[in-house]
Design a protein around this motif. Structure first.
Motif, PDB file in Angstrom:
ATOM      1  N   ARG A  54      10.644 -50.550  21.085  1.00  0.00           N
ATOM      2  CA  ARG A  54       9.451 -51.076  20.428  1.00  0.00           C
ATOM      3  C   ARG A  54       8.550 -49.939  19.933  1.00  0.00           C
ATOM      4  NH1 ARG A  54       6.266 -54.474  24.406  1.00  0.00           N
ATOM      5  NH2 ARG A  54       7.952 -55.974  24.135  1.00  0.00           N
ATOM      6  N   TYR A  58       7.551 -49.222  16.084  1.00  0.00           N
ATOM      7  CA  TYR A  58       6.158 -49.184  15.649  1.00  0.00           C
ATOM      8  C   TYR A  58       5.850 -47.874  14.929  1.00  0.00           C
ATOM      9  CZ  TYR A  58       5.058 -53.330  18.476  1.00  0.00           C
ATOM     10  OH  TYR A  58       5.009 -54.592  18.985  1.00  0.00           O
ATOM     11  N   GLU A  66      -3.174 -53.710  17.061  1.00  0.00           N
ATOM     12  CA  GLU A  66      -2.892 -55.149  17.002  1.00  0.00           C
ATOM     13  C   GLU A  66      -3.059 -55.694  15.595  1.00  0.00           C
ATOM     14  OE1 GLU A  66      -1.789 -58.900  17.899  1.00  0.00           O
ATOM     15  OE2 GLU A  66      -1.582 -57.111  19.149  1.00  0.00           O
ATOM     16  N   ARG A  69      -0.113 -54.740  13.446  1.00  0.00           N
ATOM     17  CA  ARG A  69       1.066 -55.476  13.893  1.00  0.00           C
ATOM     18  C   ARG A  69       1.028 -56.907  13.392  1.00  0.00           C
ATOM     19  NH1 ARG A  69       2.426 -56.291  20.214  1.00  0.00           N
ATOM     20  NH2 ARG A  69       0.596 -57.655  20.051  1.00  0.00           N
ATOM     21  N   GLN A  70      -0.116 -57.568  13.485  1.00  0.00           N
ATOM     22  CA  GLN A  70      -0.227 -58.934  13.005  1.00  0.00           C
ATOM     23  C   GLN A  70      -0.039 -59.000  11.498  1.00  0.00           C
ATOM     24  OE1 GLN A  70      -0.421 -61.558  15.150  1.00  0.00           O
ATOM     25  NE2 GLN A  70       0.035 -62.720  13.289  1.00  0.00           N
ATOM     26  N   LEU A  73       3.647 -58.786  10.883  1.00  0.00           N
ATOM     27  CA  LEU A  73       4.299 -60.051  11.217  1.00  0.00           C
ATOM     28  C   LEU A  73       4.064 -61.093  10.132  1.00  0.00           C
ATOM     29  CD1 LEU A  73       3.468 -60.322  15.036  1.00  0.00           C
ATOM     30  CD2 LEU A  73       5.691 -59.824  14.010  1.00  0.00           C
ATOM     31  N   THR A  79       7.735 -63.832  14.213  1.00  0.00           N
ATOM     32  CA  THR A  79       6.972 -63.951  15.448  1.00  0.00           C
ATOM     33  C   THR A  79       7.122 -62.645  16.240  1.00  0.00           C
ATOM     34  OG1 THR A  79       8.832 -64.854  16.693  1.00  0.00           O
ATOM     35  CG2 THR A  79       7.429 -66.420  15.497  1.00  0.00           C
ATOM     36  N   LEU A  80       6.318 -62.529  17.299  1.00  0.00           N
ATOM     37  CA  LEU A  80       6.398 -61.340  18.133  1.00  0.00           C
ATOM     38  C   LEU A  80       7.762 -61.241  18.818  1.00  0.00           C
ATOM     39  CD1 LEU A  80       4.987 -58.859  19.259  1.00  0.00           C
ATOM     40  CD2 LEU A  80       4.041 -60.295  21.086  1.00  0.00           C
ATOM     41  N   ALA A  81       8.314 -62.374  19.215  1.00  0.00           N
ATOM     42  CA  ALA A  81       9.641 -62.363  19.848  1.00  0.00           C
ATOM     43  C   ALA A  81      10.697 -61.882  18.861  1.00  0.00           C
ATOM     44  CB  ALA A  81       9.984 -63.758  20.362  1.00  0.00           C
ATOM     45  N   GLN A  82      10.596 -62.305  17.601  1.00  0.00           N
ATOM     46  CA  GLN A  82      11.532 -61.844  16.587  1.00  0.00           C
ATOM     47  C   GLN A  82      11.378 -60.349  16.326  1.00  0.00           C
ATOM     48  OE1 GLN A  82      10.349 -64.726  13.567  1.00  0.00           O
ATOM     49  NE2 GLN A  82      12.404 -65.615  13.612  1.00  0.00           N
ATOM     50  N   LEU A  83      10.155 -59.857  16.382  1.00  0.00           N
ATOM     51  CA  LEU A  83       9.929 -58.429  16.190  1.00  0.00           C
ATOM     52  C   LEU A  83      10.586 -57.633  17.306  1.00  0.00           C
ATOM     53  CD1 LEU A  83       6.705 -56.716  14.973  1.00  0.00           C
ATOM     54  CD2 LEU A  83       7.871 -55.831  16.977  1.00  0.00           C
ATOM     55  N   ASP A  84      10.454 -58.102  18.555  1.00  0.00           N
ATOM     56  CA  ASP A  84      11.089 -57.407  19.671  1.00  0.00           C
ATOM     57  C   ASP A  84      12.610 -57.431  19.524  1.00  0.00           C
ATOM     58  OD1 ASP A  84       8.724 -56.705  20.861  1.00  0.00           O
ATOM     59  OD2 ASP A  84       8.700 -58.388  22.256  1.00  0.00           O
TER      60      ASP A  84
END
Length: 350
Positions: A54, A58, A66, A69-70, A73, A79-84
């Motif tokens: 991660r 980044y 934040e 990042r938003q 996205l 979503t955050l899960a998809q980014l991870d």
């Protein structure tokens, strides 16, 4: 029909997506990524691996807080899960390669070694056999150097490098030339040989055997993965499903409904009398002396009083003009034999 994307003034529906992806030539890439995701689905990462991946992601995409990042996205619709999942995807792919082919690399290397060995060699090419013979004897007698003669007489790009080519893997030159080099000793000069349209004089300068180091290991892993992925893609049909296409993309035609020529006689014994609004007009009385109709002809019956056979009722049928299956089309197989007029491979930088 659900709207899944709003792009400017246009709403893109889920039914339109397959045809849009195909039209923009993005469907093969989507299929490839889906196949990879299915393969790496069982592969997991430890918490420290997730944190490291991660942070690297980044830094690569300049996500510093934040807010950025938003913003990232939102721009990618993730979503955050998809980014991870995206941040760890490369790591999981490497784990999949190692788990699938890591134990087979030694044998694969031995199979490929004859094409992975590298050579440095000197080359002069011409289309005149007389000149080639003269060059060969001058080199043999030491009258002129190979480099000087290459600059003067060679008709390929090697003339700019004193005839020197390499290091280059033995899979790069013409197969006949590669075979000559593979059985040569350093310093060995070959007399003129015809290869395609050229007459060549070669001398092996150095033989560099391939080694199973980390760089070679990484290369063979990537080769194995690429071959596997290509096989998976070859086994997938990209024909759009009928229910995935928009309605206006389906060409249909219907067979007409054929009505029976004469309706079958109805059983009036249990039917209520027809209303006056639908009853057929009464026939005029027969004139005196007029012949009577045969028995059973009244009421649309004939054939000895029996009702005629009912014509079959045909239901309208929609014919879908489907997309042909790409598997039904046989690919053209290219011959593995050398072309009619091959040329000696140019210099390949190491």
């Amino acid at each position: 029909m659900g709207h899944v994307l709003q792009i400017g003034n246009r709403s893109v529906t889920s039914e339109e997506l397959p045809s849009l992806l195909a039209g923009y030539q993005m469907l093969p890439q989507l299929v490839q990524e889906v196949l990879i995701d299915e393969a790496i689905a069982p592969i997991t990462c430890a918490e420290e691996e997730l944190i490291g991946a991660r942070e690297q992601f980044y830094a690569q995409h300049q996500i510093v807080d934040e807010a950025t990042r938003q913003q990232w996205l939102n721009r990618h619709g993730m979503t955050l899960a998809q980014l991870d999942a995206l941040a760890t995807r490369s790591l999981r792919i490497e784990k999949f390669k190692e788990a699938t082919w890591g134990a087979k690399l030694e044998s694969y290397f031995l199979e490929r070694k004859s094409k992975l060995d590298k050579v440095i060699y000197s080359l002069i090419r011409t289309q005149d056999m007389g000149i080639a013979q003269e060059i060969y004897f001058r080199v043999m007698e030491g009258e002129q150097s190979f480099a000087e003669l290459a600059r003067t007489y060679s008709q390929g790009p090697e003339a700019q490098t004193d005839g020197l080519i390499g290091p280059v893997e033995l899979s790069v030159p013409h197969p006949q030339l590669a075979h000559m080099l593979s059985i040569s000793q350093p310093g060995q000069l070959w007399p003129p040989h015809r290869i395609g349209e050229w007459i060549v004089i070669i001398r092996l300068e150095k033989f560099i055997p391939a080694q199973m180091d980390e760089q070679m290991r990484r290369r063979l892993l990537n080769e194995s993965f690429s071959q596997w992925l290509q096989q998976q893609l070859d086994d997938v049909s990209l024909s759009p499903l009928a229910d995935a296409l928009p309605a206006d993309a389906l060409a249909t035609e219907s067979l007409p409904t054929v009505e029976p020529s004469e309706p079958p006689a109805a059983d009036t014994s249990s039917q209520p009398p027809a209303s006056s609004s639908t009853a057929p007009p009464a026939e005029p009385p027969a004139k005196p002396g007029a012949p009577k109709p045969p028995s059973g002809a009244a009421g649309g019956q004939g054939n000895g009083g029996h009702p005629p056979a009912a014509q079959p009722q045909l239901v309208p049928t929609s014919i879908l003009l489907g997309v042909p299956d790409p598997k039904a089309v046989k690919p053209t197989t290219l011959s593995s034999s050398p072309p009619a007029a091959p040329t000696v491979a140019p210099i390949v930088e190491s």
